[in-house]
Design a protein around this motif. Structure first.
Motif, short mmCIF file in Angstrom:
data_model
loop_
_atom_site.label_atom_id
_atom_site.label_comp_id
_atom_site.label_asym_id
_atom_site.label_seq_id
_atom_site.Cartn_x
_atom_site.Cartn_y
_atom_site.Cartn_z
N ARG A 91 1.01 -1.33 0.42
CA ARG A 91 -0.37 0.03 0.34
C ARG A 91 0.82 1.09 0.65
N GLY A 92 0.53 1.85 -0.61
CA GLY A 92 1.52 4.02 -1.56
C GLY A 92 2.12 3.94 -2.09
N ALA A 93 2.52 2.17 -2.67
CA ALA A 93 3.51 2.25 -3.46
C ALA A 93 2.57 2.10 -4.60
N ASP A 94 3.74 3.03 -5.94
CA ASP A 94 3.53 3.43 -7.59
C ASP A 94 3.54 1.97 -8.42
N PRO A 95 2.03 2.14 -8.97
CA PRO A 95 3.12 0.54 -9.82
C PRO A 95 3.37 0.47 -11.22
N ARG A 96 3.94 2.48 -11.42
CA ARG A 96 5.04 2.09 -12.08
C ARG A 96 5.98 2.32 -11.67
N ASP A 97 6.34 2.80 -10.18
CA ASP A 97 7.87 2.22 -9.75
C ASP A 97 8.64 1.27 -9.88
N GLN A 178 4.12 23.17 -9.59
CA GLN A 178 5.01 22.38 -9.73
C GLN A 178 4.80 21.99 -11.33
N GLY A 179 3.94 22.39 -11.44
CA GLY A 179 3.42 21.61 -13.44
C GLY A 179 3.12 20.36 -12.59
N HIS A 180 2.46 19.97 -11.71
CA HIS A 180 1.82 18.21 -11.62
C HIS A 180 0.80 19.02 -10.85
N VAL A 181 0.28 17.89 -10.42
CA VAL A 181 -0.77 17.34 -9.31
C VAL A 181 -1.07 15.76 -8.97
N VAL A 182 -1.34 15.44 -7.40
CA VAL A 182 -1.50 14.62 -7.11
C VAL A 182 -2.45 13.99 -6.54
N MET A 190 -0.84 8.54 -8.00
CA MET A 190 -0.79 9.09 -8.47
C MET A 190 -0.37 10.80 -9.41
N ARG A 191 0.80 11.00 -9.81
CA ARG A 191 1.04 12.19 -10.06
C ARG A 191 0.61 12.04 -11.44
N GLN A 192 -0.16 13.10 -11.24
CA GLN A 192 -0.82 13.63 -12.95
C GLN A 192 -0.11 15.11 -13.26
N VAL A 193 -0.05 15.57 -15.37
CA VAL A 193 -0.23 17.17 -15.72
C VAL A 193 -0.94 18.01 -14.41
N CYS A 194 -0.63 18.67 -14.21
CA CYS A 194 -2.11 20.29 -14.29
C CYS A 194 -2.59 20.23 -14.68
N PRO A 195 -3.51 20.10 -15.08
CA PRO A 195 -4.77 19.76 -16.21
C PRO A 195 -5.05 21.97 -16.08
N SER A 196 -4.97 22.77 -15.17
CA SER A 196 -4.47 24.22 -15.86
C SER A 196 -3.57 24.64 -16.31
N CYS A 197 -1.94 24.38 -15.99
CA CYS A 197 -1.85 24.90 -17.14
C CYS A 197 -0.14 23.69 -17.77
N GLY A 198 -1.04 22.33 -17.96
CA GLY A 198 -0.60 21.85 -18.85
C GLY A 198 1.15 21.41 -18.76
N GLY A 199 1.49 21.44 -17.18
CA GLY A 199 2.39 21.35 -17.32
C GLY A 199 3.15 21.91 -17.03
#
Length: 379
Positions: A91-97, A178-182, A190-199
């Motif tokens: 739990r808490g681990a990122d499957p991408r990692d 930061q360019g991203h949101v969690v 999951m860390r994703q690209v910020c939808p407002s500024c596009g990263g």
């Protein structure tokens, strides 16, 4: 309902570590989010198979799972109703990692040569690919060539900043620059690209009209590239920083040039070795003599011993391709093909008939050897 980790990966309970890894590789590549953009079902499946692999690939965790199932990794409830034993489980681990630790690289795109950027590098320029066809002679010699291609370059009007002259910039309030949101999704973050500024991490009051605020435009470009001797089909050359320019002054990508060596009329290539067939008159093969053999540059002489058989291969050391990373060059393999004439003069025919009569039924050594093998199967 509890998931069966073995069933998720499509393996038996007694699966070996190597087969477990192969099964996870197949499933992870099938359901990876980068390969299934926007597919929530595939993303959820990817999380599940990653969780299953993380548990089953660890001997201690696998033993606990076999005894107690998923309850062994519940931080609040163990298999017997008390606190579980797996306090630092999945739990808490990122499957991408987990995926990237297993395969290396910076993301799914890198595994397939796509040069994709990992999260956090969304402003960086894309890596580009150019395919270059060359001749075998060029591959042997090496050369320098200007290669034309299209790419993103820094916008001249705004000097790459993406804003009209005099326009103000401000920090993006959604991601705090930061360019991203969690985002949290059940067990995972999951860390994703910020939808407002596009990263980008910032907002521009008046985006540059020439580049629509990206700070870059598409243009024709050229790069002078040195092709080293010894390249082969599939060789990949990297030119750092010559890919697309990044958005608003971010790091440029790289240019990858993939080599394809065209087929040659005379020579076949096997690694650093070259091979060719040379037609030889029957008389020269039987009596021995000197023949002329072609090379990539020039020619050389080869002395044939008397009684040379068709199909005999002679190796000329160091006459093949140069080694790409240094060292000894390959060899040239020369195959002898007996050149049987289709037309003969009366004198030639008479001479050959006289030779045949002189030979009678006596078998040559090669023929005698073949007859012995033939008799074993057809007595």
């Amino acid at each position: 309902m509890a998931e069966d980790y073995y069933a998720l990966l499509g393996v038996a309970k007694a699966v070996s570590a190597d087969d477990l890894k192969k099964a996870y590789r197949k499933k992870a590549m099938e359901f990876h989010p980068d390969r299934n953009p926007g597919d929530k079902a595939a993303e959820e499946k990817f999380k599940k198979v990653s969780r299953a692999y993380e548990i089953l690939s660890d001997d201690a965790k696998r033993k606990l799972y076999d005894q107690h199932g998923e309850a062994a990794f519940d931080p609040n409830m163990g298999a017997g109703g008390g606190r579980g034993p797996a306090g630092g489980g999945f739990r808490g681990a990122d499957p991408r990692d987990i995926f990237e630790q297993m395969f290396g690289g910076g993301g799914f795109g890198d595994m397939f040569g796509g040069g994709g950027k990992s999260q956090g590098q969304d402003n960086d320029g894309e890596d580009l690919r150019v395919d270059l066809k060359i001749t075998l002679e060029e591959a042997a010699e090496g050369f320098e060539r200007k290669i034309p291609y299209r790419k993103h370059v820094s916008c001249v009007k705004c000097a790459g900043v993406g804003a009209e002259p005099g326009s103000k910039k401000s920090r993006c309030p959604t991601c705090g620059g930061q360019g991203h949101v969690v985002r949290s999704n059940g067990f995972f973050q999951m860390r994703q690209v910020c939808p407002s500024c596009g990263g980008q991490g910032e907002r521009i009051e008046k985006p540059c009209k020439a580049c629509s605020g990206e700070g870059r435009v598409v243009a024709e470009s050229t790069v002078s590239l040195r092709i080293p001797p010894g390249v082969d089909t599939g060789t990949k050359l990297r030119s750092s920083g010559n890919g697309s320019a990044g958005r608003r002054g971010a790091t440029a990508g790289d240019l990858y040039v993939y080599i394809a060596v065209t087929d040659h009329e005379l020579f076949e290539r096997d690694g650093d070795d070259l091979a060719c067939s040379v037609p030889v008159k029957f008389s020269v093969a039987a009596l021995g003599g000197k023949i002329v053999v072609p090379k990539l540059k020039g020619k050389t002489n080869l002395n044939l011993p008397a009684g040379t058989q068709g199909g005999t291969v002679f190796r000329l050391r160091g006459e093949g391709m140069p080694a790409l990373r240094g060292g000894n060059s390959g060899d040239l393999l020369v195959r002898v093909d007996i050149d049987v004439p289709k037309k003969m003069t009366d004198n030639e025919r008479a001479s050959l008939q006289a030779y045949a009569a002189a030979c009678g039924d006596e078998a040559a050594p090669v023929s005698e050897s073949w007859r012995s093998k033939f008799k074993k199967f057809f007595p």
